[in-house]
Design an enzyme around this catalytic site. Structure first.
Site, PDB file in Angstrom:
ATOM      1  NE  ARG A   1      -3.688   2.155   2.691  1.00 51.96           N
ATOM      2  CZ  ARG A   1      -3.378   3.282   3.332  1.00 51.96           C
ATOM      3  NH1 ARG A   1      -2.183   3.463   3.873  1.00 51.96           N
ATOM      4  NH2 ARG A   1      -4.276   4.247   3.445  1.00 51.96           N
TER       5      ARG A   1
ATOM      6  CB  SER B   1     -12.806  -1.416   2.463  1.00 46.93           C
ATOM      7  OG  SER B   1     -11.446  -1.433   2.128  1.00 46.93           O
TER       8      SER B   1
ATOM      9  CE  LYS C   1      -8.856   4.688   4.421  1.00 46.58           C
ATOM     10  NZ  LYS C   1      -8.516   5.238   3.101  1.00 46.58           N
TER      11      LYS C   1
HETATM   12  C1  LIG Z   1      -7.413  -5.442   4.540  1.00 51.60           C
HETATM   13  C2  LIG Z   1      -7.760  -4.039   4.218  1.00 51.60           C
HETATM   14  N1  LIG Z   1      -8.921  -3.551   4.671  1.00 51.60           N
HETATM   15  C3  LIG Z   1      -9.260  -2.275   4.395  1.00 51.60           C
HETATM   16  C4  LIG Z   1      -8.403  -1.477   3.659  1.00 51.60           C
HETATM   17  C5  LIG Z   1      -8.774  -0.048   3.314  1.00 51.60           C
HETATM   18  O1  LIG Z   1      -9.031   0.082   1.937  1.00 51.60           O
HETATM   19  P1  LIG Z   1      -9.622   1.477   1.374  1.00 51.60           P
HETATM   20  O2  LIG Z   1     -10.882   1.739   2.101  1.00 51.60           O
HETATM   21  O3  LIG Z   1      -9.688   1.406  -0.094  1.00 51.60           O
HETATM   22  O4  LIG Z   1      -8.526   2.520   1.803  1.00 51.60           O
HETATM   23  P2  LIG Z   1      -7.001   2.597   1.298  1.00 51.60           P
HETATM   24  O5  LIG Z   1      -6.215   1.534   1.975  1.00 51.60           O
HETATM   25  O6  LIG Z   1      -6.979   2.423  -0.179  1.00 51.60           O
HETATM   26  O7  LIG Z   1      -6.545   3.963   1.706  1.00 51.60           O
HETATM   27  C6  LIG Z   1      -7.205  -2.029   3.205  1.00 51.60           C
HETATM   28  N2  LIG Z   1      -6.325  -1.337   2.481  1.00 51.60           N
HETATM   29  N3  LIG Z   1      -6.898  -3.315   3.494  1.00 51.60           N
HETATM   30  C1  LIG Z   2      -5.779   1.228   5.509  1.00 55.02           C
HETATM   31  C2  LIG Z   2      -6.731   1.418   6.620  1.00 55.02           C
HETATM   32  N1  LIG Z   2      -8.070   1.310   6.404  1.00 55.02           N
HETATM   33  C3  LIG Z   2      -8.794   1.512   7.492  1.00 55.02           C
HETATM   34  S1  LIG Z   2      -7.835   1.860   8.828  1.00 55.02           S
HETATM   35  C4  LIG Z   2      -6.414   1.724   7.901  1.00 55.02           C
HETATM   36  C5  LIG Z   2      -5.055   1.940   8.457  1.00 55.02           C
HETATM   37  C6  LIG Z   2      -4.593   0.845   9.389  1.00 55.02           C
HETATM   38  O1  LIG Z   2      -3.323   1.128   9.886  1.00 55.02           O
HETATM   39  P1  LIG Z   2      -2.920   0.925  11.411  1.00 55.02           P
HETATM   40  O2  LIG Z   2      -2.801  -0.546  11.629  1.00 55.02           O
HETATM   41  O3  LIG Z   2      -1.605   1.636  11.559  1.00 55.02           O
HETATM   42  O4  LIG Z   2      -3.990   1.579  12.232  1.00 55.02           O
END
Ligand SMILES: Cc1ncc(COP(=O)(O)OP(=O)(O)O)c(N)n1
Ligand SMILES: Cc1ncsc1CCOP(=O)(O)O
Ligand SMILES: [Mg+2]
Length: 226
Positions: free
Chosen positions: A52, A124, A153
């Site tokens: 990511r 998601s 995020k």
């Molecule tokens: C395993 C997993 N779950 C949720 C997310 C979040 O995806 P998204 O809502 O598209 O947000 P971004 O990661 O793209 O900013 C994820 N990456 N992985």
């Molecule tokens: C990608 C993403 N989507 C929802 S929360 C999140 C960030 C998770 O990162 P952390 O484990 O540091 O809280």
């Protein structure tokens, strides 16, 4: 007669792979080399990895591809599937094992024709309705959150807590689920008890002084959820 469904990943196998789902890009590693962070984390017990590369200062273009390729090689060495976040073109070009998309990304239904029927597709979901739509669109697993406040995020949805996972399960959603958002080894047990198959984690592993030890602390939780 074989149908495309025969080629979809076995949910039993996927549930095991979701146990310690590490997500990371270059900006998450506190200045350390992401290749080393990932190698250590896999040695500690990471079971699935998502690339990511997102947020302020993230790599773009060729530099992002090159890092993705290096991290994919580390995953191959460690026998851990490699998932790409958001970017279906990158996933296809790399021959990634799968993709994760959110509600604002390409619909899950459009992904298999580009990645193949055996690709792992994660989506998601923040509600029962989103979960049902994602499953109808062909999601193999759902990423559910945020469980807790997250430092990783900036545009995260409001915190919902482990209760959301319980709600999805109580509405008959049986697909593999993983919790996300602010999960640490101490905060993971309620997520697993609520019905998640695993936890997805950025900072608790990538920012740890010893990513291998942090991953091992998550791996040690299985069989011990309270
Ligand atoms: C395993 C997993 N779950 C949720 C997310 C979040 O995806 P998204 O809502 O598209 O947000 P971004 O990661 O793209 O900013 C994820 N990456 N992985
Ligand atoms: C990608 C993403 N989507 C929802 S929360 C999140 C960030 C998770 O990162 P952390 O484990 O540091 O809280
Ligand atoms: Mg996304």
């Amino acid at each position: 007669m074989n149908s495309p469904f025969d080629k979809r990943i076995d949910p039993v196998k996927l549930r095991r792979q979701l146990a310690v789902y590490f997500i990371m890009g270059s900006i998450n590693c506190g200045g350390k080399d992401p290749v080393i962070v990932l190698r250590e984390a896999i040695a500690g017990g990471v079971t699935l990895f998502q690339f990511r590369e997102k947020g302020t200062g993230a790599l773009t273009g060729q530099a992002a591809y090159e890092l993705a390729r290096e991290l994919q090689a580390v995953c191959r060495e460690g026998g851990v599937p490699f998932i790409v976040n958001d970017d279906v073109e990158m996933a296809a070009a790399l021959g990634a094992d799968g993709i994760h998309v959110g509600q604002e990304d390409a619909p899950a239904s459009s992904l298999r024709s580009k990645l193949g029927h055996s690709a792992i597709v994660g989506v998601s979901a923040h509600s029962v309705e989103e979960a049902r739509r994602a499953i109808a669109d062909g999601a193999d697993y759902l990423g559910v959150g945020p469980m807790y406040p997250t430092p990783s995020k900036s545009d995260a949805r409001p915190v919902q807590g482990p209760h959301l996972i319980q709600e999805l399960r109580s509405h008959g959603i049986t697909v593999p689920l993983v919790g996300i958002g602010g999960i640490t080894p101490a905060k993971a047990p309620p997520v697993l008890s609520a019905g998640a198959d695993g936890v997805s984690v950025i900072s608790a592993i990538s920012q740890a002084e010893e990513p291998g030890r942090a991953a091992a602390a998550f791996a040690a939780l299985y069989g011990k959820a309270t």
